[in-house]
Design an enzyme around this catalytic site. Structure first.
Site, PDB file in Angstrom:
ATOM      1  N   TYR A 145      29.800   6.339  16.571  1.00 11.89           N
ATOM      2  CA  TYR A 145      29.912   5.099  15.539  1.00 11.89           C
ATOM      3  C   TYR A 145      31.008   4.939  14.766  1.00 11.89           C
ATOM      4  O   TYR A 145      31.957   3.928  14.713  1.00 11.89           O
ATOM      5  CB  TYR A 145      28.619   5.131  14.831  1.00 11.89           C
ATOM      6  CG  TYR A 145      28.426   4.053  13.921  1.00 11.89           C
ATOM      7  CD1 TYR A 145      28.002   2.651  14.197  1.00 11.89           C
ATOM      8  CD2 TYR A 145      29.121   4.001  12.535  1.00 11.89           C
ATOM      9  CE1 TYR A 145      27.867   1.542  13.186  1.00 11.89           C
ATOM     10  CE2 TYR A 145      28.638   3.201  11.562  1.00 11.89           C
ATOM     11  CZ  TYR A 145      28.304   1.854  11.857  1.00 11.89           C
ATOM     12  OH  TYR A 145      28.239   1.119  10.758  1.00 11.89           O
ATOM     13  N   ALA A 161      30.256  -3.385  15.899  1.00 12.32           N
ATOM     14  CA  ALA A 161      29.466  -2.196  16.223  1.00 12.32           C
ATOM     15  C   ALA A 161      28.252  -2.016  16.079  1.00 12.32           C
ATOM     16  O   ALA A 161      27.426  -1.662  16.769  1.00 12.32           O
ATOM     17  CB  ALA A 161      30.241  -0.858  15.260  1.00 12.32           C
ATOM     18  N   GLU A 162      27.742  -2.913  14.811  1.00 11.69           N
ATOM     19  CA  GLU A 162      26.348  -2.895  14.403  1.00 11.69           C
ATOM     20  C   GLU A 162      25.327  -3.765  15.580  1.00 11.69           C
ATOM     21  O   GLU A 162      24.479  -3.644  15.975  1.00 11.69           O
ATOM     22  CB  GLU A 162      26.260  -3.235  13.132  1.00 11.69           C
ATOM     23  CG  GLU A 162      26.585  -2.360  12.105  1.00 11.69           C
ATOM     24  CD  GLU A 162      25.612  -1.228  11.762  1.00 11.69           C
ATOM     25  OE1 GLU A 162      24.213  -1.249  12.604  1.00 11.69           O
ATOM     26  OE2 GLU A 162      25.838  -0.109  11.281  1.00 11.69           O
ATOM     27  N   SER A 163      25.999  -4.843  15.736  1.00 10.87           N
ATOM     28  CA  SER A 163      25.265  -6.068  16.332  1.00 10.87           C
ATOM     29  C   SER A 163      26.047  -6.821  17.447  1.00 10.87           C
ATOM     30  O   SER A 163      25.285  -7.677  18.131  1.00 10.87           O
ATOM     31  CB  SER A 163      24.712  -7.001  15.456  1.00 10.87           C
ATOM     32  OG  SER A 163      25.839  -7.805  14.640  1.00 10.87           O
ATOM     33  N   VAL A 176      32.580  -3.394  11.793  1.00 10.82           N
ATOM     34  CA  VAL A 176      31.248  -2.720  11.264  1.00 10.82           C
ATOM     35  C   VAL A 176      30.358  -3.766  12.055  1.00 10.82           C
ATOM     36  O   VAL A 176      29.562  -3.294  12.797  1.00 10.82           O
ATOM     37  CB  VAL A 176      31.031  -2.664   9.926  1.00 10.82           C
ATOM     38  CG1 VAL A 176      29.708  -2.392   9.632  1.00 10.82           C
ATOM     39  CG2 VAL A 176      31.969  -1.896   9.228  1.00 10.82           C
TER      40      VAL A 176
END
Length: 258
Positions: free
Chosen positions: A205, A118-120, A115
């Site tokens: 995502y 994928a997020e940052s 996660v």
């Protein structure tokens, strides 16, 4: 570089880094001067670089108008728990932060890392075009409700983000696909469409995280099988009843029923 720089990406993100190294089709952005942390980005995704001469900006007070269709909303029943900033003490390594938060909320550290990726892209200073901040990209309203005083503090951010992810998993009866869709688009959208919303960004995502997570589990299973085979070769008398190795995790596909 005389000062930190920002790598400007096509998707609107910027990654603050101390220096960089081009390696084939990727560019490695070193997030610390001692090379202790870095992230690899496809060079084609970087549109340019800018000097970052600004001082860190404190997290503003959350606005009541936080978008409802992003991962800015958490369940109304969630209790507020303060996660203090660790500025007064040396920051623990990110893997330790992830392991601690995962253990606290009974999550697989590999999932939390997927996660974050994928997020940052593991950039604790990342800010999205919508205003989400830090490693797990918490919106100001979400951070406030989770008790995260500083979304740029990796320990507070990952702890809050892991708690939110756990709440979403419980909300959707541990349906990982729905929980990830809610983390990205908001629970309201998941409930509106009774599953993953028909948004290209959200579907990509979810698929990306599930794919990366499953690759990690498959690799771990292969290593476990190799180790088991080695042990059998070394042992002169293998046990009469050898139990089959248990898969590390059930493979999940992004095409779950809506």
């Amino acid at each position: 570089m005389a000062a930190s720089e920002l790598a400007i990406l096509r998707n609107g993100f910027s990654i603050r880094h101390e220096h960089r190294l081009v390696m084939g089709t990727n560019t490695r952005l070193f997030l610390a001067a001692d090379d202790s942390s870095f992230t690899d980005v496809p060079t084609a995704e970087i549109t340019g670089y800018e000097k970052d001469l600004a001082l860190p900006v404190p997290v503003p007070l959350p606005s009541s108008s936080a978008p409802a269709d992003s991962h800015a909303s958490i369940p109304a029943h969630a209790e507020s728990a303060k996660f203090p900033s660790s500025k007064s003490a040396p920051a623990p390594p990110l893997n330790q932060v992830v392991n601690t938060a995962s253990a606290t909320y009974h999550l697989d550290p590999d999932l939390v890392n997927s996660v974050i990726h994928a997020e940052s892209g593991f950039n604790s200073r990342a800010v999205s075009p919508k205003g989400a901040r830090g490693l797990m990209q918490l919106m100001p309203g979400t951070a406030n409700q989770l008790g995260v005083n500083d979304a740029f503090d990796p320990q507070a951010n990952v702890t809050g983000g892991s708690r939110y992810l756990r709440e979403l998993l419980e909300r959707y009866n541990f349906d990982l696909v729905k929980a990830l869709a809610a983390y990205n688009a908001g629970p309201q959208r998941v409930e509106q469409y009774r599953g993953v919303p028909p948004f290209r960004e959200t579907r990509a995502y979810v698929a990306r995280i599930v794919h990366e997570y499953n690759l990690k589990k498959t690799a771990q299973e292969k290593i476990a099988r190799r180790e088991e085979a080695k042990q059998k070769q070394v042992s002169p008398k293998p046990p009469a009843r050898a139990s089959a190795s248990k898969p590390a995790a059930t493979t999940v596909t992004a095409e779950s029923p809506h």
